[in-house]
Motif scaffolding. Structure first.
Motif, short mmCIF file in Angstrom:
data_model
loop_
_atom_site.label_atom_id
_atom_site.label_comp_id
_atom_site.label_asym_id
_atom_site.label_seq_id
_atom_site.Cartn_x
_atom_site.Cartn_y
_atom_site.Cartn_z
N THR A 37 -8.09 -1.12 -1.58
CA THR A 37 -7.07 -2.16 -1.75
C THR A 37 -6.51 -2.04 -3.16
O THR A 37 -7.26 -2.09 -4.13
N LYS A 38 -5.19 -1.88 -3.26
CA LYS A 38 -4.54 -1.67 -4.56
C LYS A 38 -3.41 -2.66 -4.79
O LYS A 38 -2.77 -3.11 -3.85
N PHE A 39 -3.17 -2.96 -6.06
CA PHE A 39 -2.04 -3.77 -6.47
C PHE A 39 -0.80 -2.89 -6.47
O PHE A 39 -0.83 -1.75 -6.95
N THR A 40 0.31 -3.38 -5.92
CA THR A 40 1.54 -2.60 -5.86
C THR A 40 2.66 -3.32 -6.61
O THR A 40 2.75 -4.55 -6.62
N LEU A 41 3.50 -2.53 -7.24
CA LEU A 41 4.69 -3.04 -7.92
C LEU A 41 5.86 -2.19 -7.45
O LEU A 41 5.84 -0.97 -7.63
N PHE A 42 6.84 -2.81 -6.84
CA PHE A 42 7.97 -2.11 -6.23
C PHE A 42 7.49 -1.05 -5.25
O PHE A 42 7.96 0.09 -5.24
#
Length: 75
Positions: A37-42
């Motif tokens: 599970t990863k944090f995404t930006l754009f």
């Protein structure tokens, strides 16, 4: 200005082995899956939010369960 961000989970198949399913009792392939599970930006994954989890999925009934440490290391 606005930011598009979120959290995304992704599954990776690590390996497969034949065995008995604990749920349906059939002798079928048991697939080891690693979920990150990863944090995404754009829509670009940047960094992991939580440690990877390992699951075992039955190819006969589709049920999943948490993998033991021995199953995760053996694959």
């Amino acid at each position: 200005m606005f930011f598009i961000f979120g959290i995304r989970g992704k599954d990776h198949v690590v390996g497969s082995r034949p065995g008995h399913c604990e749920v349906c009792g059939a002798f079928a392939a048991q697939t080891l899956v690693r979920r990150t599970t990863k944090f995404t930006l754009f829509f670009v994954p940047l960094f992991p939010v939580r440690p990877a989890q390992h699951f075992v999925a039955c190819t006969n009934c589709g049920r999943t369960r948490h993998a033991t440490r021995q199953e995760a290391v053996a694959a």
